[in-house]
Design an enzyme around this catalytic site. Structure first.
Site, PDB file in Angstrom:
ATOM      1  N   GLU A 106       0.827  -1.213   0.000  1.00  0.00           N
ATOM      2  CA  GLU A 106       0.000   0.000   0.000  1.00  0.00           C
ATOM      3  C   GLU A 106       0.860   1.261   0.000  1.00  0.00           C
ATOM      4  O   GLU A 106       0.539   2.246  -0.674  1.00  0.00           O
ATOM      5  CB  GLU A 106      -0.938  -0.036   1.202  1.00  0.00           C
ATOM      6  CG  GLU A 106      -1.963  -1.181   1.081  1.00  0.00           C
ATOM      7  CD  GLU A 106      -2.661  -1.502   2.390  1.00  0.00           C
ATOM      8  OE1 GLU A 106      -3.898  -1.428   2.429  1.00  0.00           O
ATOM      9  OE2 GLU A 106      -1.965  -1.821   3.374  1.00  0.00           O
ATOM     10  N   GLU A 126      -3.318 -10.267   4.286  1.00  0.00           N
ATOM     11  CA  GLU A 126      -4.193  -9.934   5.412  1.00  0.00           C
ATOM     12  C   GLU A 126      -5.384 -10.869   5.544  1.00  0.00           C
ATOM     13  O   GLU A 126      -5.817 -11.188   6.659  1.00  0.00           O
ATOM     14  CB  GLU A 126      -4.694  -8.487   5.285  1.00  0.00           C
ATOM     15  CG  GLU A 126      -3.651  -7.423   5.593  1.00  0.00           C
ATOM     16  CD  GLU A 126      -2.846  -6.996   4.389  1.00  0.00           C
ATOM     17  OE1 GLU A 126      -2.201  -5.940   4.437  1.00  0.00           O
ATOM     18  OE2 GLU A 126      -2.829  -7.754   3.377  1.00  0.00           O
TER      19      GLU A 126
END
Length: 258
Positions: A106, A126
């Site tokens: 990210e 995740e």
């Protein structure tokens, strides 16, 4: 210091310096935000070059900071860090090598131009921990399209450098031992241009991608984007000394003086 920054010849060299995996703890993210704030106020910094010490760009955010009692502060801080990178006035060049996982993905994708090594592996694991990558859910549909975004977020499966480049996540893939050198050369090339033009071109690109405007999709959104870029050019860019200097230098057959 987990993040160092030094401005040289128009380039702000920003380094994630928490090897071996450059885990994005709250402390590291605070250091990154402080570095970005300092660079934003430095007129000499025309380009930001974000690199990472060691073999790996980042293994992501600290898992222990995702737990109740910490996560309530960590997630807003993380989202703010990514947003500050994406909206930094100067263009951001990122050099990515080795593992780039979770929050590291990210942060890297918040850059405008990402140079990656051939052995770079991206992954958003995740989902295997029972959570999801919030910033990537906003970035990936815009950058790579909904299908690849869903594959990466919902499966957590790794993506190699070649496929990431084809998807438009990387601007170029180079040998692993040349990543930082190539990224630095790219940043230095950009820094030869007008700082005002670079900043406004970045704003124009964000409007074009939909990231810099709230107008809806379709004809109305396209018209709004066209009007905003036209306004940016005529009202803001052409009011700068750099625009006049660049055009006059071309007509006079000389190098511009920014």
């Amino acid at each position: 210091m987990p993040v160092t920054v030094e401005v040289r010849a128009g380039v702000a060299h920003m380094v994630l310096d928490a090897p071996p995996l450059n885990i994005l703890t709250r402390e590291v993210m605070q250091g990154l935000r402080e570095a970005l704030a300092g660079v934003a106020g430095d007129a000499e910094a025309r380009v930001i070059l974000l690199t990472a010490a060691g073999r790996h760009f980042s293994a992501g955010a600290a898992v222990e900071e995702h737990l109740p009692g910490t996560v309530e502060a960590m997630i807003p801080e993380f989202m703010e860090t990514v947003a500050l990178l994406e909206t930094a006035p100067a263009p951001v060049v990122v050099a990515v090598q080795g593992r780039c996982l979770g929050g590291g993905v990210e942060v890297a994708l918040a850059g405008d131009l990402v140079v990656a090594g051939e052995g770079t592996v991206l992954a958003l694991p995740e989902i295997a921990l029972g959570v999801f990558p919030p910033a990537a859910c906003l970035q990936l549909p815009r950058l790579a399209g909904p299908a690849l975004a869903a594959e990466m977020v919902l499966t957590g499966a790794p993506l190699d450098a070649e496929r990431a480049e084809r998807a438009g996540l990387f601007c170029r893939v180079v040998p692993d031992d040349r990543v930082q050198e190539e990224a630095r050369a790219l940043a230095e090339t950009l820094a030869c241009h007008s700082g005002a033009a670079l900043r406004m071109a970045k704003r124009g690109l964000r409007v074009g991608s939909g990231a810099g405007r709230s107008a809806g999709a379709g004809a109305a959104g396209d018209a709004g984007a066209e009007a905003e870029v036209t306004r940016l050019y005529l009202e803001e860019l052409m009011a700068t000394a750099d625009a006049r200097e660049g055009l006059e230098a071309f007509m006079e057959k000389r190098q511009p003086r920014w």
